[in-house]
Design an enzyme around this catalytic site. Structure first.
Site, mmCIF file in Angstrom:
data_model
loop_
_atom_site.group_PDB
_atom_site.id
_atom_site.type_symbol
_atom_site.label_atom_id
_atom_site.label_comp_id
_atom_site.label_asym_id
_atom_site.label_seq_id
_atom_site.Cartn_x
_atom_site.Cartn_y
_atom_site.Cartn_z
ATOM 1 N N ASP A 93 -29.011 32.032 33.570
ATOM 2 C CA ASP A 93 -29.355 32.773 32.360
ATOM 3 C C ASP A 93 -28.470 34.019 32.228
ATOM 4 O O ASP A 93 -28.001 34.562 33.236
ATOM 5 C CB ASP A 93 -30.819 33.257 32.428
ATOM 6 N N ARG A 126 -24.157 27.338 27.647
ATOM 7 C CA ARG A 126 -25.215 27.580 26.655
ATOM 8 C C ARG A 126 -24.810 28.782 25.804
ATOM 9 O O ARG A 126 -24.475 29.831 26.348
ATOM 10 C CB ARG A 126 -26.541 27.877 27.370
HETATM 11 C C1 LIG Z 1 -32.895 27.505 25.251
HETATM 12 C C2 LIG Z 1 -32.678 28.972 25.079
HETATM 13 C C3 LIG Z 1 -32.236 29.716 26.157
HETATM 14 C C4 LIG Z 1 -32.010 31.078 26.014
HETATM 15 N N1 LIG Z 1 -31.470 31.779 27.055
HETATM 16 C C5 LIG Z 1 -31.155 33.071 26.876
HETATM 17 C C6 LIG Z 1 -30.471 33.803 27.891
HETATM 18 O O1 LIG Z 1 -30.164 33.300 28.971
HETATM 19 N N2 LIG Z 1 -30.179 35.108 27.648
HETATM 20 C C7 LIG Z 1 -30.499 35.724 26.452
HETATM 21 O O2 LIG Z 1 -30.164 36.908 26.267
HETATM 22 N N3 LIG Z 1 -31.149 35.049 25.488
HETATM 23 C C8 LIG Z 1 -31.487 33.756 25.670
HETATM 24 N N4 LIG Z 1 -32.130 33.083 24.669
HETATM 25 C C9 LIG Z 1 -32.728 33.838 23.527
HETATM 26 C C10 LIG Z 1 -31.738 34.030 22.407
HETATM 27 O O3 LIG Z 1 -30.718 34.918 22.788
HETATM 28 C C11 LIG Z 1 -32.440 34.586 21.157
HETATM 29 O O4 LIG Z 1 -32.999 35.825 21.441
HETATM 30 C C12 LIG Z 1 -33.532 33.680 20.625
HETATM 31 O O5 LIG Z 1 -33.180 32.340 20.732
HETATM 32 C C13 LIG Z 1 -33.783 33.976 19.129
HETATM 33 O O6 LIG Z 1 -32.604 33.741 18.396
HETATM 34 P P1 LIG Z 1 -32.404 32.479 17.442
HETATM 35 O O7 LIG Z 1 -31.017 31.970 17.711
HETATM 36 O O8 LIG Z 1 -33.439 31.492 17.646
HETATM 37 O O9 LIG Z 1 -32.348 33.084 15.996
HETATM 38 P P2 LIG Z 1 -33.362 34.020 15.203
HETATM 39 O O10 LIG Z 1 -32.589 34.479 14.020
HETATM 40 O O11 LIG Z 1 -33.979 35.033 16.094
HETATM 41 O O12 LIG Z 1 -34.502 33.009 14.759
HETATM 42 C C14 LIG Z 1 -34.302 31.988 13.809
HETATM 43 C C15 LIG Z 1 -35.651 31.388 13.451
HETATM 44 O O13 LIG Z 1 -36.202 30.756 14.606
HETATM 45 C C16 LIG Z 1 -37.587 31.004 14.719
HETATM 46 N N5 LIG Z 1 -37.831 31.813 15.920
HETATM 47 C C17 LIG Z 1 -36.906 32.438 16.685
HETATM 48 N N6 LIG Z 1 -37.474 33.055 17.732
HETATM 49 C C18 LIG Z 1 -38.792 32.853 17.609
HETATM 50 C C19 LIG Z 1 -39.915 33.222 18.393
HETATM 51 N N7 LIG Z 1 -39.779 33.964 19.498
HETATM 52 N N8 LIG Z 1 -41.140 32.822 17.980
HETATM 53 C C20 LIG Z 1 -41.286 32.065 16.874
HETATM 54 N N9 LIG Z 1 -40.251 31.666 16.087
HETATM 55 C C21 LIG Z 1 -39.035 32.051 16.454
HETATM 56 C C22 LIG Z 1 -37.981 31.727 13.455
HETATM 57 O O14 LIG Z 1 -38.328 30.764 12.499
HETATM 58 C C23 LIG Z 1 -36.693 32.419 13.058
HETATM 59 O O15 LIG Z 1 -36.636 32.721 11.688
HETATM 60 C C24 LIG Z 1 -32.307 31.703 24.767
HETATM 61 C C25 LIG Z 1 -32.742 30.956 23.680
HETATM 62 C C26 LIG Z 1 -32.913 29.602 23.821
HETATM 63 C C27 LIG Z 1 -33.343 28.819 22.610
#
Ligand SMILES: Cc1cc2nc3c(=O)[nH]c(=O)nc-3n(C[C@H](O)[C@H](O)[C@H](O)COP(=O)(O)OP(=O)(O)OC[C@H]3O[C@@H](n4cnc5c(N)ncnc54)[C@H](O)[C@@H]3O)c2cc1C
Length: 306
Positions: free
Chosen positions: A132, A182
């Site tokens: 991560d 990722r």
């Molecule tokens: C498999 C995976 C692994 C990850 N690993 C890391 C990592 O190692 N380090 C790191 O810094 N970040 C990690 N993240 C988190 C990532 O950086 C984002 O903070 C998170 O995914 C929200 O961004 P988004 O791309 O979904 O877009 P956003 O613009 O935040 O969300 C888009 C849409 O997705 C939905 N959504 C997003 N988040 C949520 C939530 N929490 N609850 C409900 N609905 C939601 C909503 O409908 C929103 O409008 C990971 C995310 C995923 C999916």
């Protein structure tokens, strides 16, 4: 604004003591976390695998402060991997590891050694490890440890955060044959000097990084719930003629489950990131920071008698 409040709360031990007194069974925690123990992790993995979804399991815990805690985290991962193997859940399930949970902030060398033991156990179990990404002060050390781990375990996955200004360069470095990367937006509070601040700038950076990874020789892991970015990733995969085993989508447990099913039904490889364990506080605060609507849900869960 709300995002920064929750991200600040993620680092507050006083808030942690207060919020963590809510049992893991409370609705909001249950929505995002599989449960407290390895049995919960296995049960959830089985359900997801039966639905045709791959899994990456994260044993919750970060910013480990003692060598004993770091060793205990390593042992938890070794136990998890052996249980996944016995349950026939590998290779569908892999593990995600935070280097800070195995002592990165105490001693880089210890973190490397413990991560290396976990990678060896994963190989023995027929699966992989993804490191991560945490806050930007750890990025150089994490990428150095990744490159050392890849000497013996080339399938070790990297995570790159599109919000960091440096990440396009890191994507170019890592878009090599066999390299699992990722790409996520990034979940920590970062200063403007190192990270894009506006959602639009982060999204644009995500697309530039995606273009590099999709056109490169590695294995992109598209980690987002953002419908627009998912559609762009599908488009780029078609454009670069990537088959379903040449890239994957990744989403978090409890977030847009219907989209997870839709993507899998469309023939894509979909991996669900499943956290488990009792140290869910920092993880939960980052999920709340991502979506204001979760906050109301959280308030209701905290005040509920069940
Ligand atoms: C498999 C995976 C692994 C990850 N690993 C890391 C990592 O190692 N380090 C790191 O810094 N970040 C990690 N993240 C988190 C990532 O950086 C984002 O903070 C998170 O995914 C929200 O961004 P988004 O791309 O979904 O877009 P956003 O613009 O935040 O969300 C888009 C849409 O997705 C939905 N959504 C997003 N988040 C949520 C939530 N929490 N609850 C409900 N609905 C939601 C909503 O409908 C929103 O409008 C990971 C995310 C995923 C999916």
């Amino acid at each position: 604004m709300l995002r920064s409040v929750f991200l600040a709360a993620a680092g507050s031990s006083r808030m942690e003591r207060l919020i963590s007194s809510v049992p893991v069974s409370k609705g909001i925690v249950q929505r995002f976390v599989a449960g407290a123990g390895v049995d919960d992790a296995l049960r959830t993995s089985r359900v997801l695998a039966d639905d045709g979804l791959a899994v990456s399991l994260d044993h919750l815990g970060e910013d480990t402060l003692t060598a004993e805690q770091a060793a205990a985290t390593r042992d938890q991962y070794l136990l998890l991997l052996s249980r996944l193997k016995s349950a026939g859940l590998t290779p569908a399930a892999e593990v995600s590891l935070k280097l800070s949970a195995v002592g990165q902030k105490l001693d880089d060398k210890m973190a490397y050694e413990y991560a290396s033991a976990i990678c060896a156990a994963a190989a023995e179990a027929g699966t992989t490890v993804t490191l991560d990404a945490e806050d930007h002060s750890t990025t150089d050390s994490t990428l150095e440890i990744l490159s050392e781990l890849r000497r013996d375990h080339p399938s070790t996955g990297a995570v790159l955060q599109a919000y960091l200004r440096r990440t396009e360069g890191d994507c170019r470095e890592l878009a090599t044959a066999g390299s699992r990367v990722r790409l996520c937006k990034g979940a920590y509070a970062e200063p403007e000097s190192v990270a894009y601040q506006s959602a639009l700038d982060v999204d644009k950076a995500y697309v530039r990084c995606l273009n590099i990874l999709m056109s490169g020789e590695g294995y992109p892991m598209v980690a987002t719930h953002d419908p627009r970015l998912i559609a762009i990733a599908e488009d780029r995969a078609r454009w670069f003629d990537r088959q379903s085993d040449e890239f994957e989508f990744q989403l978090l447990f409890g977030v847009r489950p219907e989209e997870q099913t839709r993507l899998a039904a469309a023939g894509h490889t979909v991996r669900v990131y499943v956290p488990y364990g009792d140290q869910w506080y920092g993880y939960l605060m980052r999920r709340l920071a991502e979506r204001p609507a979760n906050v109301a849900f959280f308030g209701k869960a905290l005040t509920s008698k069940k």
